[in-house]
Design a protein around this motif. Structure first.
Motif, PDB file in Angstrom:
ATOM      1  N   LEU A 175       3.384   2.278   2.321  1.00 26.00           N
ATOM      2  CA  LEU A 175       3.365   1.607   2.863  1.00 26.00           C
ATOM      3  C   LEU A 175       2.043   0.373   2.378  1.00 26.00           C
ATOM      4  O   LEU A 175       1.680  -0.612   1.523  1.00 26.00           O
ATOM      5  CB  LEU A 175       4.365   0.781   4.107  1.00 26.00           C
ATOM      6  N   GLY A 176       1.392   0.640   3.328  1.00 26.60           N
ATOM      7  CA  GLY A 176      -0.339   0.167   3.362  1.00 26.60           C
ATOM      8  C   GLY A 176      -1.242   0.295   2.433  1.00 26.60           C
ATOM      9  O   GLY A 176      -1.474  -0.684   1.599  1.00 26.60           O
ATOM     10  N   ARG A 177      -1.088   2.021   1.675  1.00 23.41           N
ATOM     11  CA  ARG A 177      -2.027   1.807   0.462  1.00 23.41           C
ATOM     12  C   ARG A 177      -0.837   0.448  -0.853  1.00 23.41           C
ATOM     13  O   ARG A 177      -1.250   0.152  -1.688  1.00 23.41           O
ATOM     14  CB  ARG A 177      -1.106   3.143  -0.457  1.00 23.41           C
ATOM     15  N   ALA A 178       0.325   1.125  -1.076  1.00 25.98           N
ATOM     16  CA  ALA A 178       1.175   0.055  -2.236  1.00 25.98           C
ATOM     17  C   ALA A 178       0.797  -1.524  -1.149  1.00 25.98           C
ATOM     18  O   ALA A 178       0.835  -2.225  -2.200  1.00 25.98           O
ATOM     19  CB  ALA A 178       3.048   0.224  -1.870  1.00 25.98           C
ATOM     20  N   ALA A 179       0.630  -1.944  -0.146  1.00 34.74           N
ATOM     21  CA  ALA A 179       0.034  -3.477  -0.085  1.00 34.74           C
ATOM     22  C   ALA A 179      -1.290  -3.544  -0.528  1.00 34.74           C
ATOM     23  O   ALA A 179      -1.323  -4.888  -1.290  1.00 34.74           O
ATOM     24  CB  ALA A 179       0.355  -3.650   1.930  1.00 34.74           C
ATOM     25  N   ALA A 180      -1.895  -3.195  -0.875  1.00 36.11           N
ATOM     26  CA  ALA A 180      -3.696  -2.770  -1.104  1.00 36.11           C
ATOM     27  C   ALA A 180      -3.039  -2.702  -2.511  1.00 36.11           C
ATOM     28  O   ALA A 180      -3.518  -3.758  -2.983  1.00 36.11           O
ATOM     29  CB  ALA A 180      -4.292  -1.808  -0.665  1.00 36.11           C
ATOM     30  N   GLU A 181      -2.440  -2.429  -3.262  1.00 31.15           N
ATOM     31  CA  GLU A 181      -2.021  -2.421  -4.487  1.00 31.15           C
ATOM     32  C   GLU A 181      -1.870  -3.748  -5.390  1.00 31.15           C
ATOM     33  O   GLU A 181      -1.845  -4.210  -6.413  1.00 31.15           O
ATOM     34  CB  GLU A 181      -1.238  -1.062  -5.464  1.00 31.15           C
ATOM     35  N   HIS A 182      -1.048  -4.081  -4.484  1.00 35.71           N
ATOM     36  CA  HIS A 182       0.013  -5.605  -4.859  1.00 35.71           C
ATOM     37  C   HIS A 182      -0.908  -5.964  -4.400  1.00 35.71           C
ATOM     38  O   HIS A 182      -0.677  -7.465  -4.387  1.00 35.71           O
ATOM     39  CB  HIS A 182       1.343  -5.692  -4.457  1.00 35.71           C
ATOM     40  N   GLY A 183      -2.550  -6.698  -3.774  1.00 35.57           N
ATOM     41  CA  GLY A 183      -3.444  -6.861  -3.328  1.00 35.57           C
ATOM     42  C   GLY A 183      -2.827  -8.312  -2.078  1.00 35.57           C
ATOM     43  O   GLY A 183      -3.332  -9.419  -2.264  1.00 35.57           O
ATOM     44  N   ILE A 184      -1.772  -7.042  -1.316  1.00 34.20           N
ATOM     45  CA  ILE A 184      -1.265  -8.553  -0.103  1.00 34.20           C
ATOM     46  C   ILE A 184      -1.842  -7.852   1.513  1.00 34.20           C
ATOM     47  O   ILE A 184      -1.708  -6.473   1.272  1.00 34.20           O
ATOM     48  CB  ILE A 184      -0.197  -8.349  -0.013  1.00 34.20           C
ATOM     49  N   THR A 185      -1.507  -7.942   2.620  1.00 34.36           N
ATOM     50  CA  THR A 185      -1.577  -7.217   3.723  1.00 34.36           C
ATOM     51  C   THR A 185      -0.370  -6.261   4.100  1.00 34.36           C
ATOM     52  O   THR A 185       0.983  -6.824   3.415  1.00 34.36           O
ATOM     53  CB  THR A 185      -1.379  -8.313   4.869  1.00 34.36           C
ATOM     54  N   GLN A 186      -0.723  -5.334   5.298  1.00 33.65           N
ATOM     55  CA  GLN A 186       0.870  -4.795   5.511  1.00 33.65           C
ATOM     56  C   GLN A 186       1.698  -4.963   5.796  1.00 33.65           C
ATOM     57  O   GLN A 186       3.018  -4.860   5.964  1.00 33.65           O
ATOM     58  CB  GLN A 186      -0.547  -3.432   6.229  1.00 33.65           C
ATOM     59  N   PRO A 187       1.135  -6.194   6.423  1.00 30.54           N
ATOM     60  CA  PRO A 187       2.607  -7.109   7.625  1.00 30.54           C
ATOM     61  C   PRO A 187       3.297  -7.821   6.251  1.00 30.54           C
ATOM     62  O   PRO A 187       4.445  -7.649   7.008  1.00 30.54           O
ATOM     63  CB  PRO A 187       1.361  -7.922   8.616  1.00 30.54           C
ATOM     64  N   ALA A 188       2.355  -8.470   5.233  1.00 30.38           N
ATOM     65  CA  ALA A 188       3.209  -9.094   4.441  1.00 30.38           C
ATOM     66  C   ALA A 188       4.508  -7.534   3.700  1.00 30.38           C
ATOM     67  O   ALA A 188       5.147  -8.371   3.173  1.00 30.38           O
ATOM     68  CB  ALA A 188       2.128  -9.609   3.572  1.00 30.38           C
ATOM     69  N   ALA A 189       3.822  -7.577   3.075  1.00 26.37           N
ATOM     70  CA  ALA A 189       4.086  -6.024   2.642  1.00 26.37           C
ATOM     71  C   ALA A 189       5.404  -5.580   3.304  1.00 26.37           C
ATOM     72  O   ALA A 189       6.734  -5.480   3.122  1.00 26.37           O
ATOM     73  CB  ALA A 189       3.326  -5.166   2.313  1.00 26.37           C
TER      74      ALA A 189
END
Length: 308
Positions: free
Chosen positions: A25-39
């Motif tokens: 989830l963390g890497r996916a959040a980074a790929e989408h340019g959002i924070t992990q809590p937002a993801a």
């Protein structure tokens, strides 16, 4: 007819696909340019709409549940259509002549194309590029019928009327879930054993399935699949849950093998190396944008063919 309020947000579906591909989830959040809590919030909202948990989190990362794999399978076509719409609208806005329609097999579209598209955006910011993810036989049809400008497919055979260039190479490997009895054995599987096992298989028309069947043609016929699924995400989830083993692209399972979610099993006498190729109608010359697409595909792919 208006859309139901239960239809998920496209950004949430796209994020779910990134989690499936990246295993985190963390890497996916980074790929989408959002924070992990937002993801995490975006995924929870999606789970509330569906009414089922879609992601399982652990110290090893995040994986899709069986329900999550099904949603991802349905979402892939929706997100692909949205990307095509965005590319078309962008072409209208900019009046660019650089609108390129690509078709790619599922292995290529899930594990290689995302890296290409990022690089292409930097190299050709004015180009509008859409991507359709289908199986290899459908890619060939789309190219021959002029529905896409360039295709990327797997498989040992090149249909008549197409020219090709190798853009990457991979091999097919047998994988099982960590709880499978096969995972505990110390010796390699034999060809005869493989032929007798019901696999979790790709659908007919898949380049992966065709390559395996072609490699075993002189040895015998595979047993009937235990289940046929049309996406890598769904297949890997089924294998991990113990439904059965699968033979998949090494590109598709490298992350899960590294994390211990899948185990590779050697098969004596089986070696299926294959080329992933770009294809286009015979005799057609490439536009400058298409030449850039090919160049990026080779540069950003493992074992790409550097020869023009």
């Amino acid at each position: 007819m208006p859309l139901s309020p239960r239809v998920p947000d496209l950004r949430a579906l796209d994020l779910l696909l990134s989690v499936a591909r990246l295993g985190s989830l963390g890497r996916a959040a980074a790929e989408h340019g959002i924070t992990q809590p937002a993801a995490g919030s975006r995924i929870r909202h999606l789970e509330n709409l569906v009414g089922q948990p879609l992601i399982e989190r652990s110290a090893l990362g995040s994986r899709l549940t069986t329900e999550g794999a099904l949603v991802a399978d349905w979402a892939r076509e929706v997100v692909g259509a949205a990307n095509s719409l965005d590319a078309g609208l962008d072409a209208l806005r900019t009046r660019t002549e650089g609108r390129i329609r690509l078709g790619a097999s599922l292995t290529v579209s899930e594990y290689l194309a995302p890296h290409w598209l990022l690089a292409l955006r930097a190299r050709r910011p004015d180009a509008a590029i859409s991507l359709r993810a289908v199986n290899s036989s459908e890619v060939a049809r789309l190219v021959l019928e002029g529905e896409v400008d360039l295709g990327f497919l797997e498989g040992p055979e090149l249909p008549d009327g197409l020219e090709a260039r190798t853009i990457a190479r991979d091999e097919l490997v047998l994988v099982v879930g960590p709880g499978s009895t096969w995972a505990r054995r110390r010796r390699a599987m034999t060809i005869e054993e493989l032929l007798g096992v019901g696999l979790v298989a790709r659908e007919p028309g898949s380049g992966t399935r065709h390559a395996l069947e072609a490699a075993l043609a002189d040895q015998g016929r595979l047993a009937e699949p235990v289940v046929e699924l049309s996406s890598m995400t769904a297949i890997k989830a089924a294998v991990e849950d113990g439904v059965g083993p699968a033979v998949l692209s090494s590109l598709a399972v490298a992350g899960e093998i590294a994390l211990g979610r899948l185990r590779r099993i050697e098969v004596d006498g089986l070696q299926v190396r294959r080329e992933l190729r770009a294809v286009w109608p015979s005799g057609r010359r490439h536009s400058p944008v298409l030449r850039d697409v090919l160049a990026v595909a080779v540069e950003r792919s493992p074992d790409g063919d550097d020869e023009e």
